[in-house]
Each structure stands twice: as C-alpha cells, then as structure tokens.
Design a protein around this motif. Structure first.
Motif, PDB file in Angstrom:
ATOM      1  N   HIS A  22     -10.793  10.881   4.564  1.00 12.11           N
ATOM      2  CA  HIS A  22      -9.724  10.145   4.107  1.00 12.11           C
ATOM      3  C   HIS A  22      -9.893   8.738   4.343  1.00 12.11           C
ATOM      4  CE1 HIS A  22      -7.886  14.034   4.611  1.00 12.11           C
ATOM      5  NE2 HIS A  22      -8.127  14.436   5.858  1.00 12.11           N
ATOM      6  N   ALA A  23     -10.611   8.027   3.298  1.00 15.89           N
ATOM      7  CA  ALA A  23     -11.107   6.747   3.345  1.00 15.89           C
ATOM      8  C   ALA A  23     -10.052   5.682   3.045  1.00 15.89           C
ATOM      9  CB  ALA A  23     -12.505   6.601   2.685  1.00 15.89           C
ATOM     10  N   PHE A  24      -8.597   5.926   3.173  1.00 16.84           N
ATOM     11  CA  PHE A  24      -7.713   4.912   2.775  1.00 16.84           C
ATOM     12  C   PHE A  24      -6.694   4.578   3.944  1.00 16.84           C
ATOM     13  CE2 PHE A  24      -9.652   5.403  -1.679  1.00 16.84           C
ATOM     14  CZ  PHE A  24      -9.277   4.248  -1.971  1.00 16.84           C
ATOM     15  N   GLY A  25      -6.115   3.450   4.137  1.00 12.41           N
ATOM     16  CA  GLY A  25      -5.375   3.263   5.064  1.00 12.41           C
ATOM     17  C   GLY A  25      -4.135   2.591   4.308  1.00 12.41           C
ATOM     18  N   ILE A  26      -3.039   2.516   4.851  1.00 12.48           N
ATOM     19  CA  ILE A  26      -1.837   1.574   4.119  1.00 12.48           C
ATOM     20  C   ILE A  26      -1.295   0.710   4.784  1.00 12.48           C
ATOM     21  CG2 ILE A  26       0.317   1.848   3.058  1.00 12.48           C
ATOM     22  CD1 ILE A  26      -0.042   4.871   2.663  1.00 12.48           C
ATOM     23  N   LEU A  27      -1.330  -0.749   4.408  1.00 10.15           N
ATOM     24  CA  LEU A  27      -0.742  -1.805   5.010  1.00 10.15           C
ATOM     25  C   LEU A  27       0.641  -1.922   4.565  1.00 10.15           C
ATOM     26  CD1 LEU A  27      -1.300  -4.361   6.806  1.00 10.15           C
ATOM     27  CD2 LEU A  27      -2.053  -5.387   4.934  1.00 10.15           C
ATOM     28  N   VAL A  28       1.527  -1.851   5.497  1.00 12.29           N
ATOM     29  CA  VAL A  28       3.009  -2.169   4.909  1.00 12.29           C
ATOM     30  C   VAL A  28       3.394  -3.299   5.694  1.00 12.29           C
ATOM     31  CG1 VAL A  28       5.250  -0.818   5.112  1.00 12.29           C
ATOM     32  CG2 VAL A  28       3.398   0.466   4.922  1.00 12.29           C
ATOM     33  N   SER A  29       4.272  -4.108   4.890  1.00 10.02           N
ATOM     34  CA  SER A  29       4.768  -5.238   5.402  1.00 10.02           C
ATOM     35  C   SER A  29       6.269  -5.563   4.719  1.00 10.02           C
ATOM     36  CB  SER A  29       4.082  -6.545   4.706  1.00 10.02           C
ATOM     37  OG  SER A  29       2.808  -6.720   5.024  1.00 10.02           O
ATOM     38  N   PRO A  30       7.102  -5.967   5.582  1.00  8.55           N
ATOM     39  CA  PRO A  30       8.617  -6.230   5.176  1.00  8.55           C
ATOM     40  C   PRO A  30       8.715  -7.007   4.083  1.00  8.55           C
ATOM     41  CG  PRO A  30       8.223  -7.454   7.087  1.00  8.55           C
ATOM     42  CD  PRO A  30       6.895  -6.738   6.832  1.00  8.55           C
ATOM     43  N   GLY A  31       9.516  -6.679   2.793  1.00  3.15           N
ATOM     44  CA  GLY A  31       9.556  -7.340   1.690  1.00  3.15           C
ATOM     45  C   GLY A  31      11.060  -7.371   1.169  1.00  3.15           C
ATOM     46  N   GLU A  32      11.275  -8.111   0.170  1.00  3.66           N
ATOM     47  CA  GLU A  32      12.603  -8.344  -0.306  1.00  3.66           C
ATOM     48  C   GLU A  32      12.630  -7.684  -1.727  1.00  3.66           C
ATOM     49  OE1 GLU A  32      15.529  -8.956   1.197  1.00  3.66           O
ATOM     50  OE2 GLU A  32      14.638  -9.177   3.016  1.00  3.66           O
ATOM     51  N   PRO A  33      13.160  -6.782  -2.167  1.00  4.21           N
ATOM     52  CA  PRO A  33      14.497  -6.136  -1.379  1.00  4.21           C
ATOM     53  C   PRO A  33      14.048  -4.864  -0.686  1.00  4.21           C
ATOM     54  CG  PRO A  33      14.554  -5.364  -3.519  1.00  4.21           C
ATOM     55  CD  PRO A  33      13.417  -6.539  -3.507  1.00  4.21           C
ATOM     56  N   THR A  34      12.535  -4.574  -0.810  1.00  5.56           N
ATOM     57  CA  THR A  34      12.110  -3.364  -0.122  1.00  5.56           C
ATOM     58  C   THR A  34      10.753  -3.623   0.557  1.00  5.56           C
ATOM     59  OG1 THR A  34      11.163  -2.625  -2.240  1.00  5.56           O
ATOM     60  CG2 THR A  34      13.154  -1.745  -1.767  1.00  5.56           C
ATOM     61  N   PRO A  35      10.338  -2.765   1.363  1.00  2.00           N
ATOM     62  CA  PRO A  35       8.950  -3.169   1.998  1.00  2.00           C
ATOM     63  C   PRO A  35       7.888  -2.902   0.959  1.00  2.00           C
ATOM     64  CG  PRO A  35      10.225  -1.525   3.286  1.00  2.00           C
ATOM     65  CD  PRO A  35      10.781  -1.695   2.232  1.00  2.00           C
ATOM     66  N   MET A  36       6.854  -3.708   1.046  1.00  3.67           N
ATOM     67  CA  MET A  36       5.484  -3.591   0.088  1.00  3.67           C
ATOM     68  C   MET A  36       4.370  -2.793   0.927  1.00  3.67           C
ATOM     69  SD  MET A  36       3.412  -6.656  -1.396  1.00  3.67           S
ATOM     70  CE  MET A  36       2.731  -7.353   0.037  1.00  3.67           C
ATOM     71  N   ALA A  37       3.824  -1.795   0.261  1.00  4.16           N
ATOM     72  CA  ALA A  37       2.635  -1.124   0.817  1.00  4.16           C
ATOM     73  C   ALA A  37       1.186  -1.259   0.041  1.00  4.16           C
ATOM     74  CB  ALA A  37       2.970   0.207   0.919  1.00  4.16           C
ATOM     75  N   THR A  38       0.224  -1.403   0.641  1.00  2.00           N
ATOM     76  CA  THR A  38      -0.885  -1.440  -0.199  1.00  2.00           C
ATOM     77  C   THR A  38      -2.112  -0.529   0.320  1.00  2.00           C
ATOM     78  OG1 THR A  38      -0.803  -4.017  -0.675  1.00  2.00           O
ATOM     79  CG2 THR A  38      -2.914  -3.090  -0.747  1.00  2.00           C
ATOM     80  N   HIS A  39      -2.622   0.113  -0.641  1.00  2.00           N
ATOM     81  CA  HIS A  39      -3.637   1.262  -0.030  1.00  2.00           C
ATOM     82  C   HIS A  39      -4.936   0.299   0.229  1.00  2.00           C
ATOM     83  CE1 HIS A  39      -1.030   4.163  -2.097  1.00  2.00           C
ATOM     84  NE2 HIS A  39      -1.563   4.951  -1.050  1.00  2.00           N
ATOM     85  N   LEU A  40      -5.732   0.481   1.430  1.00  2.00           N
ATOM     86  CA  LEU A  40      -6.778  -0.228   1.893  1.00  2.00           C
ATOM     87  C   LEU A  40      -7.933   0.784   1.866  1.00  2.00           C
ATOM     88  CD1 LEU A  40      -5.350  -2.547   4.564  1.00  2.00           C
ATOM     89  CD2 LEU A  40      -5.745  -3.032   2.263  1.00  2.00           C
ATOM     90  N   HIS A  63      -2.933  -8.238  -0.537  1.00  2.00           N
ATOM     91  CA  HIS A  63      -1.759  -7.813   0.143  1.00  2.00           C
ATOM     92  C   HIS A  63      -1.011  -8.960   0.485  1.00  2.00           C
ATOM     93  CE1 HIS A  63       1.164  -4.788   2.122  1.00  2.00           C
ATOM     94  NE2 HIS A  63       1.314  -6.268   3.131  1.00  2.00           N
ATOM     95  N   LEU A  64      -1.448 -10.016   1.155  1.00  2.00           N
ATOM     96  CA  LEU A  64      -0.886 -11.118   1.451  1.00  2.00           C
ATOM     97  C   LEU A  64      -0.571 -12.049   0.640  1.00  2.00           C
ATOM     98  CD1 LEU A  64      -2.783 -12.101   4.879  1.00  2.00           C
ATOM     99  CD2 LEU A  64      -0.630 -11.016   4.604  1.00  2.00           C
ATOM    100  N   ARG A  65      -1.441 -12.042  -0.604  1.00  2.00           N
ATOM    101  CA  ARG A  65      -0.938 -13.168  -1.644  1.00  2.00           C
ATOM    102  C   ARG A  65       0.124 -12.348  -2.471  1.00  2.00           C
ATOM    103  NH1 ARG A  65      -5.986 -13.547  -5.367  1.00  2.00           N
ATOM    104  NH2 ARG A  65      -6.472 -14.695  -3.280  1.00  2.00           N
ATOM    105  N   ARG A  66       0.193 -10.917  -2.613  1.00  2.00           N
ATOM    106  CA  ARG A  66       1.402 -10.236  -3.373  1.00  2.00           C
ATOM    107  C   ARG A  66       2.613 -10.352  -2.597  1.00  2.00           C
ATOM    108  NH1 ARG A  66       0.316  -4.625  -3.511  1.00  2.00           N
ATOM    109  NH2 ARG A  66       2.332  -4.464  -3.939  1.00  2.00           N
ATOM    110  N   LEU A  67       2.546 -10.573  -1.135  1.00  2.00           N
ATOM    111  CA  LEU A  67       3.690 -10.804  -0.159  1.00  2.00           C
ATOM    112  C   LEU A  67       4.251 -12.190  -0.091  1.00  2.00           C
ATOM    113  CD1 LEU A  67       5.619  -9.514   1.970  1.00  2.00           C
ATOM    114  CD2 LEU A  67       3.927 -10.366   3.454  1.00  2.00           C
ATOM    115  N   TRP A  68       3.264 -13.085  -0.410  1.00  2.00           N
ATOM    116  CA  TRP A  68       3.850 -14.690  -0.437  1.00  2.00           C
ATOM    117  C   TRP A  68       4.312 -14.945  -1.842  1.00  2.00           C
ATOM    118  CZ3 TRP A  68      -1.597 -15.675   2.060  1.00  2.00           C
ATOM    119  CH2 TRP A  68      -1.462 -15.809   3.197  1.00  2.00           C
ATOM    120  N   LEU A  69       3.651 -14.199  -2.755  1.00  2.00           N
ATOM    121  CA  LEU A  69       4.381 -14.613  -4.209  1.00  2.00           C
ATOM    122  C   LEU A  69       5.636 -14.069  -4.471  1.00  2.00           C
ATOM    123  CD1 LEU A  69       1.257 -14.033  -6.366  1.00  2.00           C
ATOM    124  CD2 LEU A  69       2.276 -16.195  -5.772  1.00  2.00           C
ATOM    125  N   GLU A  70       6.088 -12.922  -3.818  1.00  4.32           N
ATOM    126  CA  GLU A  70       7.376 -12.472  -3.864  1.00  4.32           C
ATOM    127  C   GLU A  70       8.645 -13.339  -3.071  1.00  4.32           C
ATOM    128  OE1 GLU A  70       7.362  -8.336  -2.518  1.00  4.32           O
ATOM    129  OE2 GLU A  70       6.389  -7.638  -4.077  1.00  4.32           O
TER     130      GLU A  70
END
Length: 71
Positions: A22-40, A63-70
């Motif tokens: 299972h070579a994928f993880g998920i990075l989850v960050s709080p976001g507005e209006p919903t949390p943001m998740a990225t498969h890694l 992932h961080l770039r998407r979070l900052w752009l939102e």
C-alpha cells in the motif's frame, strides 16, 4: 501522531511489508470550508539506510501550495 498501544506496530519488517503493498499515504490539512487531503506516494529506501518510508518533498510542497492558494 498518537497511536494507542493496542494499534501500535513497531516491527520494521511488518511496516515495510505493508508499505510495499500500500504505497500511498494521505496528508490532511484543515481548510476552508472543508479539510484538504492529498495522496502521497511513499518510497521505500534501502532498509539499512532508512528503515521508515520516505515521503517525497515534491508531494508535500504541492499540498502546501494548494492549501496556501485556498486562503
């Protein structure tokens, strides 16, 4: 991250075996209006060099770039 002792697995052979299957993880960050998740994708380095799975910096940066752009 806290893992209750009942669910903790510190066996490096079992961990490597799981990541190989299972070579994928998920990075989850709080976001507005919903949390943001990225498969890694997880890359396994030689067990003697790095016994733990490695997450690529590129995936985390995206992932961080998407979070900052939102915001």
């Amino acid at each position: 991250m806290y893992i209750p002792p009942k669910y903790r697995n510190e066996d490096p052979v079992a961990i490597r075996s799981f990541v190989e299957r299972h070579a994928f993880g998920i990075l989850v960050s709080p976001g507005e209006p919903t949390p943001m998740a990225t498969h890694l994708p997880l890359e396994l380095a030689d067990a003697e060099i790095a016994p733990q799975p490695v997450v690529t910096a590129v995936a985390v940066e995206r992932h961080l770039r998407r979070l900052w752009l939102e915001q």
